[in-house]
Design a protein around this motif. Structure first.
Motif, PDB file in Angstrom:
ATOM      1  N   GLN A  16     -14.980   5.776 -11.702  1.00  8.38           N
ATOM      2  CA  GLN A  16     -14.263   4.967 -12.685  1.00  8.38           C
ATOM      3  C   GLN A  16     -13.994   3.579 -12.101  1.00  8.38           C
ATOM      4  N   VAL A  17     -14.402   2.546 -12.822  1.00  4.53           N
ATOM      5  CA  VAL A  17     -14.161   1.165 -12.409  1.00  4.53           C
ATOM      6  C   VAL A  17     -13.377   0.469 -13.513  1.00  4.53           C
ATOM      7  N   ARG A  18     -12.246  -0.062 -13.158  1.00  7.63           N
ATOM      8  CA  ARG A  18     -11.357  -0.723 -14.115  1.00  7.63           C
ATOM      9  C   ARG A  18     -11.659  -2.215 -14.146  1.00  7.63           C
ATOM     10  N   VAL A  19     -12.041  -2.720 -15.298  1.00 10.94           N
ATOM     11  CA  VAL A  19     -12.317  -4.147 -15.478  1.00 10.94           C
ATOM     12  C   VAL A  19     -11.096  -4.781 -16.129  1.00 10.94           C
ATOM     13  N   THR A  20     -10.371  -5.559 -15.347  1.00 12.05           N
ATOM     14  CA  THR A  20      -9.159  -6.200 -15.855  1.00 12.05           C
ATOM     15  C   THR A  20      -9.513  -7.481 -16.611  1.00 12.05           C
ATOM     16  N   HIS A  21      -8.719  -7.790 -17.622  1.00  9.12           N
ATOM     17  CA  HIS A  21      -8.953  -8.991 -18.447  1.00  9.12           C
ATOM     18  C   HIS A  21     -10.422  -9.097 -18.848  1.00  9.12           C
ATOM     19  N   PRO A  22     -10.983  -8.094 -19.479  1.00  4.63           N
ATOM     20  CA  PRO A  22     -12.425  -8.093 -19.793  1.00  4.63           C
ATOM     21  C   PRO A  22     -12.854  -9.243 -20.688  1.00  4.63           C
ATOM     22  N   ASP A  23     -11.947  -9.767 -21.507  1.00  4.38           N
ATOM     23  CA  ASP A  23     -12.309 -10.845 -22.435  1.00  4.38           C
ATOM     24  C   ASP A  23     -12.072 -12.238 -21.854  1.00  4.38           C
ATOM     25  N   LYS A  24     -11.694 -12.305 -20.586  1.00  2.38           N
ATOM     26  CA  LYS A  24     -11.437 -13.613 -19.980  1.00  2.38           C
ATOM     27  C   LYS A  24     -12.720 -14.436 -19.942  1.00  2.38           C
ATOM     28  N   PRO A  25     -12.702 -15.686 -20.453  1.00  2.00           N
ATOM     29  CA  PRO A  25     -13.923 -16.509 -20.449  1.00  2.00           C
ATOM     30  C   PRO A  25     -14.325 -16.877 -19.018  1.00  2.00           C
ATOM     31  N   TYR A  26     -15.585 -16.645 -18.680  1.00  2.79           N
ATOM     32  CA  TYR A  26     -16.106 -17.017 -17.358  1.00  2.79           C
ATOM     33  C   TYR A  26     -17.058 -18.204 -17.449  1.00  2.79           C
ATOM     34  N   PHE A  27     -17.802 -18.310 -18.556  1.00  5.46           N
ATOM     35  CA  PHE A  27     -18.662 -19.463 -18.824  1.00  5.46           C
ATOM     36  C   PHE A  27     -18.318 -19.955 -20.221  1.00  5.46           C
ATOM     37  N   THR A  28     -18.061 -21.262 -20.353  1.00 10.64           N
ATOM     38  CA  THR A  28     -17.626 -21.781 -21.649  1.00 10.64           C
ATOM     39  C   THR A  28     -18.362 -23.039 -22.097  1.00 10.64           C
ATOM     40  N   LYS A  29     -19.008 -23.768 -21.171  1.00 10.70           N
ATOM     41  CA  LYS A  29     -19.541 -25.087 -21.514  1.00 10.70           C
ATOM     42  C   LYS A  29     -20.839 -25.026 -22.311  1.00 10.70           C
ATOM     43  N   GLN A  30     -21.715 -24.101 -21.986  1.00 12.18           N
ATOM     44  CA  GLN A  30     -23.000 -23.985 -22.686  1.00 12.18           C
ATOM     45  C   GLN A  30     -23.205 -22.533 -23.109  1.00 12.18           C
ATOM     46  N   THR A  31     -23.518 -21.677 -22.153  1.00 11.97           N
ATOM     47  CA  THR A  31     -23.559 -20.247 -22.431  1.00 11.97           C
ATOM     48  C   THR A  31     -22.130 -19.709 -22.467  1.00 11.97           C
ATOM     49  N   LYS A  32     -21.822 -18.862 -23.410  1.00 14.14           N
ATOM     50  CA  LYS A  32     -20.479 -18.299 -23.532  1.00 14.14           C
ATOM     51  C   LYS A  32     -20.487 -16.869 -23.001  1.00 14.14           C
ATOM     52  N   LEU A  33     -19.760 -16.635 -21.915  1.00 13.35           N
ATOM     53  CA  LEU A  33     -19.739 -15.314 -21.292  1.00 13.35           C
ATOM     54  C   LEU A  33     -18.327 -14.959 -20.842  1.00 13.35           C
ATOM     55  N   THR A  34     -17.959 -13.702 -21.020  1.00 13.28           N
ATOM     56  CA  THR A  34     -16.674 -13.205 -20.526  1.00 13.28           C
ATOM     57  C   THR A  34     -16.892 -12.447 -19.217  1.00 13.28           C
ATOM     58  N   LYS A  35     -15.762 -12.049 -18.620  1.00 12.63           N
ATOM     59  CA  LYS A  35     -15.875 -11.242 -17.407  1.00 12.63           C
ATOM     60  C   LYS A  35     -16.655  -9.957 -17.668  1.00 12.63           C
ATOM     61  N   LEU A  36     -16.371  -9.289 -18.774  1.00 11.09           N
ATOM     62  CA  LEU A  36     -17.070  -8.049 -19.081  1.00 11.09           C
ATOM     63  C   LEU A  36     -18.561  -8.295 -19.297  1.00 11.09           C
ATOM     64  N   ASP A  37     -18.915  -9.429 -19.886  1.00 12.97           N
ATOM     65  CA  ASP A  37     -20.334  -9.781 -20.032  1.00 12.97           C
ATOM     66  C   ASP A  37     -21.009  -9.849 -18.664  1.00 12.97           C
ATOM     67  N   LEU A  38     -20.307 -10.429 -17.676  1.00 10.55           N
ATOM     68  CA  LEU A  38     -20.876 -10.536 -16.326  1.00 10.55           C
ATOM     69  C   LEU A  38     -21.029  -9.163 -15.697  1.00 10.55           C
TER      70      LEU A  38
END
Length: 432
Positions: A16-38
């Motif tokens: 079991q791996v807990r992903v905290t703040h999964p919706d936190k934006p990690y890329f925002t300027k061009q490609t849009k990615l959240t932590k969970l996307d990564l």
């Protein structure tokens, strides 16, 4: 009552791996990615990513504010970690030691990405043999204004040289402007010997294509593509295969087959495109571990260089002075200011702030600025103990002497290592 932290729990191979703040934006300027996307990206290519990091100590390069924020390096493993996650204790040239994380499976990979490790930075050794690297790393770093075609041509020259001496290079895009060529080697040589072999290789390539490649450590002496032999010094790490780089398009350091190099474009390999490529063609570096070679011929080349009077080249600044090393001083400082004037323009943990300082200098000295060539602007990414910062220098070699401004206090002048250096100086004085 405290607010419950949003999290998503992933079940990965029974762990079991807990992903905290999964919706936190990690890329925002061009490609849009959240932590969970990564996290999901890394899980989709886990077999390939693990090929580059499995059984290796890992430096955690953490982007806690996302790809657009400032990163910091964490060598020591977090105190709170899963019981199934291995660690190993490394010693460094400074004399310090650190217990570092070792990632062996997809669950461990997801766990470090949850710590905001956008990039993966493994050492060149296995956990079972920490003093003898099993990988020689050729880092092709293009200078300002150097095009991608030149990078590819130098990479192919590296391939040709390696094949002539019985070694197999495995190439990948760096995920930025350069390329990496990694060579599996038998773990029989020390870090000093592996670096010596890498320096001999860099000099040999420079002799073959002197207009394209350079082995010169000091930026003011470089041209074309720099073969960074010092990436093989102990405690140095580079981003491994399938690492995501903090660029607006979420570009990836992508393993390649050699027949792809002449036509490849680094912009084609991103978090969006690489999973599909991986599913279709697999990992071009899948057989890398079965191809360990010998450094004997490169070390013979190194001995020939030394016999011809070409001694050791400069080491990274935080290493102690090494036997046979040339004076560790920039050529511009060794020569008179009139011959090779070099000015420090800006120091800042924020690259954009440093670049703004450069523009202010150009506005203040427009006549001098118009004489600067592309490679007269030296933008250095300086690596401190736990973070990176930007230093900008100008080589005024093309500026008429009458127009050369004096060295002034850099603007901005926020060097995060200055406090530590001053502390060491005071300590040395007390010991005298």
């Amino acid at each position: 009552m405290a607010k419950t932290e949003a999290a998503e729990v992933l079940s990965i191979d029974g762990r079991q791996v807990r992903v905290t703040h999964p919706d936190k934006p990690y890329f925002t300027k061009q490609t849009k990615l959240t932590k969970l996307d990564l996290v999901r990206y890394y899980l989709s290519i886990a077999r390939g990513a693990l090929n580059g990091i499995r059984d290796r100590p890992l430096v955690l390069k953490r982007f806690v504010d996302g790809a657009e924020g400032q990163a910091f390096y964490q060598k020591r493993a977090p105190a709170h970690r899963p019981e199934w996650l291995r660690t190993v204790t490394l010693s460094f040239p400074s004399g310090r030691k650190a217990e570092e994380v070792v990632v062996d499976d997809a669950a461990g990979l997801a766990w470090v990405v949850n710590l905001a490790c956008i990039e993966l930075h493994p050492h060149a050794v296995r956990a079972t043999n920490l003093e003898h690297p099993d990988e020689l790393r050729v880092d092709l770093d293009p200078g300002p204004g150097v095009g991608w075609d030149d990078v590819r041509r130098v990479a192919l020259e590296v391939k040709s040289l390696l094949e002539e001496i019985g070694l197999h290079g495995w190439t990948k895009t760096s995920g930025s402007r350069g390329m990496h060529v990694n060579v599996r080697i038998e773990p029989r040589w020390t870090f000093v010997e592996v670096r010596r072999a890498a320096l001999a290789l860099s000099r040999a390539v420079e002799r073959r294509v002197p207009a394209l490649a350079t082995s010169k450590w000091w930026k003011e002496e470089r041209h074309g593509v720099f073969l960074d032999y010092n990436q093989n010094a102990k405690d140095r790490t580079t981003c491994s295969a399938y690492s995501v780089r903090p660029l607006p398009d979420a570009r990836v350091s992508a393993p390649l087959h050699w027949n792809e190099v002449p036509d490849c474009d680094p912009a084609d390999f991103t978090v969006i495109t690489v999973p599909k490529r991986f599913a279709e063609i697999g990992d071009p570096h899948a057989n890398m571990d079965a191809d360990a070679g010998s450094l004997d011929t490169l070390l013979e080349l190194a001995a020939e260089d030394e016999a011809a009077g070409l001694g050791d080249a400069p080491w990274p600044p935080h290493f102690r002075k090494m036997k046979g090393e040339a004076p560790r001083v920039a050529p511009s400082r060794a020569r008179s200011r009139a011959k090779a004037p070099l000015l420090v323009i800006a120091n800042s943990p924020n690259k954009e702030a440093a670049l703004a300082g450069l523009e202010r200098w150009k506005s203040k000295y427009p006549q001098a600025a118009q004489h600067l060539a592309i490679d007269d602007v030296l933008i250095d990414s300086m690596r401190g103990r736990s973070s990176t910062w930007t230093r900008i220098r100008l080589n005024l070699r093309h500026v008429p002497e009458a127009l050369r401004p004096p060295q002034e206090t850099p603007d901005p002048d926020d060097d995060p290592t200055r406090k530590l250096r001053n502390q060491l100086i005071r300590k040395d004085r007390r010991q005298l």
